[in-house]
Write a protein that holds these residues in place. Structure first.
Motif, short mmCIF file in Angstrom:
data_model
loop_
_atom_site.label_atom_id
_atom_site.label_comp_id
_atom_site.label_asym_id
_atom_site.label_seq_id
_atom_site.Cartn_x
_atom_site.Cartn_y
_atom_site.Cartn_z
N TYR A 148 51.35 29.16 34.77
CA TYR A 148 50.16 29.40 33.97
C TYR A 148 49.37 28.10 33.75
N ASP A 149 50.06 27.04 33.39
CA ASP A 149 49.40 25.76 33.14
C ASP A 149 48.74 25.21 34.40
N ARG A 197 51.42 37.08 41.49
CA ARG A 197 51.52 37.23 40.05
C ARG A 197 50.25 37.78 39.40
N LEU A 198 50.21 39.10 39.28
CA LEU A 198 49.07 39.77 38.68
C LEU A 198 48.86 39.32 37.24
N ASP A 199 49.97 39.09 36.53
CA ASP A 199 49.86 38.68 35.12
C ASP A 199 49.19 37.31 34.99
N ILE A 200 49.55 36.39 35.86
CA ILE A 200 48.94 35.06 35.83
C ILE A 200 47.46 35.16 36.20
N ALA A 201 47.16 35.96 37.21
CA ALA A 201 45.77 36.15 37.62
C ALA A 201 44.91 36.65 36.47
N GLN A 202 45.42 37.61 35.72
CA GLN A 202 44.69 38.15 34.58
C GLN A 202 44.60 37.13 33.44
N ALA A 203 45.69 36.44 33.20
CA ALA A 203 45.75 35.51 32.07
C ALA A 203 44.76 34.37 32.18
N ILE A 204 44.50 33.90 33.40
CA ILE A 204 43.63 32.73 33.55
C ILE A 204 42.23 33.10 34.08
N GLY A 205 42.00 34.41 34.26
CA GLY A 205 40.69 34.84 34.74
C GLY A 205 40.43 34.46 36.18
N ALA A 206 41.45 34.61 37.02
CA ALA A 206 41.30 34.31 38.44
C ALA A 206 40.40 35.36 39.09
N ASP A 207 39.94 35.07 40.30
CA ASP A 207 39.08 36.00 41.01
C ASP A 207 39.84 37.13 41.67
N GLY A 208 41.16 37.00 41.74
CA GLY A 208 41.93 38.08 42.33
C GLY A 208 43.37 37.70 42.58
N ALA A 260 47.65 47.43 41.88
CA ALA A 260 46.91 46.22 41.49
C ALA A 260 45.43 46.53 41.30
N ARG A 261 44.88 47.34 42.18
CA ARG A 261 43.47 47.71 42.07
C ARG A 261 43.20 48.47 40.77
N GLU A 262 44.10 49.39 40.43
CA GLU A 262 43.94 50.16 39.19
C GLU A 262 43.98 49.25 37.96
N ILE A 263 44.83 48.25 38.00
CA ILE A 263 44.96 47.33 36.86
C ILE A 263 43.78 46.37 36.78
N LEU A 264 43.38 45.82 37.91
CA LEU A 264 42.34 44.79 37.93
C LEU A 264 40.93 45.36 37.83
#
Length: 212
Positions: free
Chosen positions: A53-54, A75-86, A99-103
């Motif tokens: 995450y850091d 890591r979908l959770d990390i992607a969401q947590a830091i506002g990644a593009d995907g 993943a598509r349903e979540i994102l």
């Protein structure tokens, strides 16, 4: 966050801190971006979640500054947590459809494939792009499946979404992808393993442009 309709997949860099030999990840990525890298995928297979995450936060700050997409491996959770593009998923990771349903529809979902069937399925499941390989022998990943340039071309012709070739691609073999019409090349050591990272990216980008 970039629209997934306007992504330049041309020079797609996958991180691996081991090949940096102790050099700083952020400054190395900055050099790579200055040399022409257009997408960064952060891959941290053996890093604890908090450390991942850091690191991801720091990389997100860098990629945002240069306005290029940041993709998180697995890591979908990390992607969401830091506002990644995907997120980029392997065949044994979370299904692309989930993943598509979540994102939602605005973030990128990439899928690793090695057959026409997997490529078609990934597109059907909502993937925005696929990574296809391994094209050549690679030292940064074990248990890879071999994909010939001929099969790569066949896979490219079987889907409408962008196709990124991956696996052991470097300055001496990238010309072997001529005629495959791929949208980009994904590399690790060919950039991050070089002493002059910016120049390595610049020359590889030029080589890919020559065959594309």
């Amino acid at each position: 966050m970039k629209s997934n309709k306007n992504i330049n997949f041309g020079l797609y860099l996958v991180t691996d801190r081991d090949v940096l030999n102790g050099r700083d990840l952020i400054s190395s990525l900055a050099d790579a971006i200055k040399g022409g890298v257009s997408v960064v995928q952060l891959r941290e297979k053996h890093t604890a979640s908090r450390d991942f995450y850091d690191i991801a936060l720091a990389v997100r700050e860098l990629t945002a500054r240069y306005d290029i997409p940041l993709i998180i491996n697995d890591r979908l959770d990390i992607a969401q947590a830091i506002g990644a593009d995907g997120v980029h998923l392997g065949q044994s990771d979370l299904p692309a459809q989930v993943a598509r349903e979540i994102l939602g529809k605005n973030q990128l979902v990439g899928v690793s494939t090695a057959t026409v069937e997997e490529a078609v399925q990934a597109e059907s499941d909502g993937a925005d792009y696929i990574g296809v390989g391994a094209l050549f022998k690679t030292g940064t990943k074990s248990n890879t499946r071999q994909v010939t340039p001929e099969l790569l071309k066949e896979i490219k012709g079987s889907v409408e979404i962008p196709v990124v070739a991956i696996g052991g691609i470097n300055h001496s073999n990238v010309e072997e992808l001529d005629g495959t019409s791929v949208d980009g090349i994904a590399v690790v050591s060919a950039i991050l393993g070089k002493e002059d990272i910016k120049q390595a990216a610049k020359s590889l980008h030029a080589k890919f442009q020559d065959i594309n």
